[in-house]
Design a protein around this motif. Structure first.
Motif, PDB file in Angstrom:
ATOM      1  N   LEU A 136      -6.351  10.829 -17.585  1.00 50.08           N
ATOM      2  CA  LEU A 136      -7.229  10.479 -16.467  1.00 50.08           C
ATOM      3  C   LEU A 136      -8.663  10.958 -16.684  1.00 50.08           C
ATOM      4  N   ILE A 137      -8.807  12.189 -17.150  1.00 45.73           N
ATOM      5  CA  ILE A 137     -10.151  12.732 -17.358  1.00 45.73           C
ATOM      6  C   ILE A 137     -10.893  11.943 -18.436  1.00 45.73           C
ATOM      7  N   SER A 138     -10.158  11.413 -19.402  1.00 43.96           N
ATOM      8  CA  SER A 138     -10.766  10.636 -20.489  1.00 43.96           C
ATOM      9  C   SER A 138     -11.171   9.235 -20.039  1.00 43.96           C
ATOM     10  N   HIS A 139     -10.705   8.836 -18.864  1.00 47.40           N
ATOM     11  CA  HIS A 139     -10.997   7.488 -18.361  1.00 47.40           C
ATOM     12  C   HIS A 139     -11.516   7.597 -16.915  1.00 47.40           C
ATOM     13  N   PRO A 140     -12.770   7.970 -16.751  1.00 40.21           N
ATOM     14  CA  PRO A 140     -13.326   8.161 -15.395  1.00 40.21           C
ATOM     15  C   PRO A 140     -13.242   6.913 -14.533  1.00 40.21           C
ATOM     16  N   GLU A 141     -13.252   5.738 -15.177  1.00 44.22           N
ATOM     17  CA  GLU A 141     -13.130   4.509 -14.383  1.00 44.22           C
ATOM     18  C   GLU A 141     -11.752   4.418 -13.721  1.00 44.22           C
ATOM     19  N   GLN A 142     -10.733   4.978 -14.362  1.00 47.18           N
ATOM     20  CA  GLN A 142      -9.393   4.999 -13.775  1.00 47.18           C
ATOM     21  C   GLN A 142      -9.352   5.955 -12.587  1.00 47.18           C
ATOM     22  N   LEU A 143     -10.024   7.098 -12.721  1.00 47.92           N
ATOM     23  CA  LEU A 143     -10.116   8.033 -11.601  1.00 47.92           C
ATOM     24  C   LEU A 143     -10.785   7.372 -10.395  1.00 47.92           C
ATOM     25  N   ARG A 144     -11.862   6.656 -10.649  1.00 50.26           N
ATOM     26  CA  ARG A 144     -12.571   5.989  -9.561  1.00 50.26           C
ATOM     27  C   ARG A 144     -11.698   4.928  -8.891  1.00 50.26           C
ATOM     28  N   GLU A 145     -10.930   4.207  -9.699  1.00 49.54           N
ATOM     29  CA  GLU A 145     -10.066   3.161  -9.154  1.00 49.54           C
ATOM     30  C   GLU A 145      -8.950   3.752  -8.292  1.00 49.54           C
ATOM     31  N   LEU A 146      -8.354   4.851  -8.749  1.00 49.70           N
ATOM     32  CA  LEU A 146      -7.329   5.523  -7.956  1.00 49.70           C
ATOM     33  C   LEU A 146      -7.893   5.994  -6.613  1.00 49.70           C
ATOM     34  N   GLY A 147      -9.083   6.584  -6.656  1.00 50.18           N
ATOM     35  CA  GLY A 147      -9.716   7.050  -5.434  1.00 50.18           C
ATOM     36  C   GLY A 147     -10.055   5.913  -4.491  1.00 50.18           C
ATOM     37  N   LYS A 148     -10.553   4.822  -5.036  1.00 51.62           N
ATOM     38  CA  LYS A 148     -10.892   3.649  -4.221  1.00 51.62           C
ATOM     39  C   LYS A 148      -9.652   3.109  -3.531  1.00 51.62           C
ATOM     40  N   ASN A 149      -8.540   3.042  -4.245  1.00 53.03           N
ATOM     41  CA  ASN A 149      -7.297   2.537  -3.663  1.00 53.03           C
ATOM     42  C   ASN A 149      -6.734   3.500  -2.616  1.00 53.03           C
ATOM     43  N   ALA A 150      -6.929   4.798  -2.834  1.00 48.99           N
ATOM     44  CA  ALA A 150      -6.491   5.776  -1.827  1.00 48.99           C
ATOM     45  C   ALA A 150      -7.211   5.539  -0.511  1.00 48.99           C
ATOM     46  N   GLY A 151      -8.493   5.203  -0.588  1.00 42.30           N
ATOM     47  CA  GLY A 151      -9.280   4.968   0.617  1.00 42.30           C
ATOM     48  C   GLY A 151      -8.814   3.768   1.418  1.00 42.30           C
ATOM     49  N   LYS A 152      -8.068   2.852   0.764  1.00 45.41           N
ATOM     50  CA  LYS A 152      -7.558   1.662   1.454  1.00 45.41           C
ATOM     51  C   LYS A 152      -6.203   1.929   2.118  1.00 45.41           C
ATOM     52  N   THR A 153      -5.650   3.117   1.887  1.00 50.29           N
ATOM     53  CA  THR A 153      -4.312   3.442   2.365  1.00 50.29           C
ATOM     54  C   THR A 153      -4.408   4.399   3.552  1.00 50.29           C
ATOM     55  N   GLY A 154      -3.552   4.239   4.525  1.00 48.76           N
ATOM     56  CA  GLY A 154      -3.498   5.188   5.640  1.00 48.76           C
ATOM     57  C   GLY A 154      -4.371   4.782   6.814  1.00 48.76           C
ATOM     58  N   TYR A 155      -4.384   5.641   7.824  1.00 47.85           N
ATOM     59  CA  TYR A 155      -5.128   5.412   9.069  1.00 47.85           C
ATOM     60  C   TYR A 155      -6.294   6.397   9.103  1.00 47.85           C
ATOM     61  N   LEU A 156      -7.472   5.933   8.728  1.00 49.28           N
ATOM     62  CA  LEU A 156      -8.620   6.819   8.682  1.00 49.28           C
ATOM     63  C   LEU A 156      -9.158   7.151  10.071  1.00 49.28           C
ATOM     64  N   ASP A 157      -8.725   6.394  11.073  1.00 43.82           N
ATOM     65  CA  ASP A 157      -9.166   6.643  12.444  1.00 43.82           C
ATOM     66  C   ASP A 157      -8.075   7.307  13.279  1.00 43.82           C
ATOM     67  N   ALA A 158      -7.182   8.064  12.629  1.00 40.45           N
ATOM     68  CA  ALA A 158      -6.047   8.656  13.340  1.00 40.45           C
ATOM     69  C   ALA A 158      -6.485   9.589  14.464  1.00 40.45           C
ATOM     70  N   SER A 159      -7.508  10.395  14.241  1.00 36.30           N
ATOM     71  CA  SER A 159      -7.968  11.310  15.289  1.00 36.30           C
ATOM     72  C   SER A 159      -8.420  10.539  16.521  1.00 36.30           C
ATOM     73  N   GLN A 160      -9.140   9.440  16.311  1.00 31.57           N
ATOM     74  CA  GLN A 160      -9.586   8.628  17.433  1.00 31.57           C
ATOM     75  C   GLN A 160      -8.402   8.008  18.153  1.00 31.57           C
ATOM     76  N   ARG A 161      -7.419   7.512  17.408  1.00 33.36           N
ATOM     77  CA  ARG A 161      -6.224   6.908  18.013  1.00 33.36           C
ATOM     78  C   ARG A 161      -5.489   7.927  18.885  1.00 33.36           C
ATOM     79  N   ILE A 162      -5.317   9.137  18.339  1.00 29.35           N
ATOM     80  CA  ILE A 162      -4.608  10.178  19.097  1.00 29.35           C
ATOM     81  C   ILE A 162      -5.408  10.574  20.334  1.00 29.35           C
ATOM     82  N   TYR A 163      -6.712  10.739  20.177  1.00 27.34           N
ATOM     83  CA  TYR A 163      -7.574  11.069  21.311  1.00 27.34           C
ATOM     84  C   TYR A 163      -7.425  10.040  22.429  1.00 27.34           C
ATOM     85  N   GLU A 164      -7.434   8.774  22.076  1.00 26.80           N
ATOM     86  CA  GLU A 164      -7.324   7.719  23.086  1.00 26.80           C
ATOM     87  C   GLU A 164      -5.972   7.762  23.787  1.00 26.80           C
ATOM     88  N   GLU A 165      -4.906   8.051  23.026  1.00 26.88           N
ATOM     89  CA  GLU A 165      -3.575   8.156  23.634  1.00 26.88           C
ATOM     90  C   GLU A 165      -3.503   9.356  24.587  1.00 26.88           C
TER      91      GLU A 165
END
Length: 373
Positions: free
Chosen positions: A337-366
């Protein structure tokens, strides 16, 4: 508005509660907010650090393996449990909350049960796809159960009032700047690894990390911040010394018991090596960071493996099962991974597409809907 938060035992229970508490405080600075936890748990340190009042409630979990030491522990746990309901009632009558929210751990059980009996609004949040014991015991008594994932719904009692919100993370994970974090930590342009095995530590991970540090330390080509956990601090320095690593005094190798400034470290990191608990994965997604996940095999229904597998399928992480973990295997994956920084960036980019980034707001509203109801 007066709210009590409760949860303890591990950072996975504590940090989601602190994330929601901070979200509420930012929008309602006049609100009275306090946190109930065990006096000897991590929460006794983390809650005051986050700027919230801490109220102790002594509760202990039971140990299943039979030994004289564990028997003494379990007898003390029975004593604490026998007094917990009375103490919880005292706390509630003194603080007079409008709402009590729990995030898991033994300490949340007595407080939420007593709050329910007193007619106080109650909510609890379950971070894992397989609900823990505390959630299973409470889910028919609380007014609202919030889940990190729809997969948890099939494990609930029919008719349980549940809503999917995701797992909240502290806002620092969402908005921390990489450049600012690196300046704060004194990190130059070399790749940075952050690694940890949980608040208690994980022996297999610590051993593999010792091999990894021994591999890169002579080269000086990486920054590495590693948290040993409470148990690992007793032996990891010795493991490093056995491998001939003179890490003390080297600014690019930081070994400590616990990482207090985790959002800053995540922001500075290029690669994170860790377990795959629900809260950790939410933090990875919020920070958009590449990761090598090593699921704990000692969890209910092996849920950490399934958590990690979902990240792999999303192209966000590399998975190493603990039974396959060796220093050599970890070094191989890191070097790739360290030898291929573009792979690190791609993994990070895909992580950002996963999950609920607004979870705190959702819980607050509930929670606000529950209070208004």
């Amino acid at each position: 508005m007066r709210i009590l938060f409760t949860g303890g035992g591990t950072a996975g229970h504590i940090n989601p509660a602190l994330a929601v508490a901070a979200y509420v405080r930012a929008r309602h600075p006049e609100a009275a907010i306090a946190y109930v936890g065990t006096p000897n748990g991590m929460e006794a340190r983390l809650v005051p650090q986050a700027g919230f009042d801490f109220i102790p409630l002594a509760v202990m979990g039971f140990l299943r393996h039979m030994s004289k030491k564990n028997l003494r522990h379990n007898l003390e746990a029975v004593r604490c449990l026998s007094q917990a309901s009375h103490r919880a009632r005292e706390i509630l009558q003194d603080f007079k909350p409008d709402l009590v929210m729990g995030t898991g751990g033994y300490v949340s059980g007595p407080l939420l049960r007593e709050a329910s009996r007193l007619g106080i609004k109650t909510a609890t949040h379950e971070s894992n796809a397989f609900p823990g014991m505390t959630t299973k015991l409470l889910m028919r008594h609380v007014d609202l159960l919030m889940l990190s994932t729809p997969a948890a719904e099939k494990h609930l009692h029919p008719g349980c009032p549940a809503v999917v919100t995701g797992t909240p993370v502290r806002e620092g994970f969402l908005f921390a700047s990489r450049e600012k974090a690196r300046r704060e930590l004194g990190i130059d342009n070399r790749p940075c690894i952050v690694s940890f095995g949980g608040s208690n530590g994980a022996k297999r991970i610590n051993e593999a990390i010792a091999d990894l540090i021994a591999w890169h330390a002579p080269k000086g080509n990486l920054w590495h911040i590693h948290a040993t956990g409470s148990f690992g601090w007793d032996y990891l320095p010795e493991l490093l010394e056995e491998r001939g690593v003179g890490w003390r005094g080297k600014p690019n190798i930081v070994v400590k018991e616990y990482i207090d400034n985790m959002p800053t470290c995540y922001a500075a990191a290029d690669l994170i090596i860790c377990r795959s608990g629900a809260t950790t994965l939410s933090e990875l997604c919020a920070s958009q960071r590449a990761s090598i996940l090593i699921p704990s095999p000692n969890v209910t229904a092996n849920h950490q493996y399934h958590n990690a597998q979902a990240m792999v399928e999303a192209g966000a992480s590399v998975l190493i099962q603990e039974k396959d973990l060796t220093g050599e295997r970890l070094i191989q994956e890191v070097e790739q991974l360290i030898s291929h920084p573009e792979q690190l960036r791609e993994l990070g980019k895909n992580a950002g597409k996963t999950g609920y980034l607004d979870a705190s707001q959702r819980i607050y509203e509930e929670l606000m809907k529950l209070l208004r109801g």
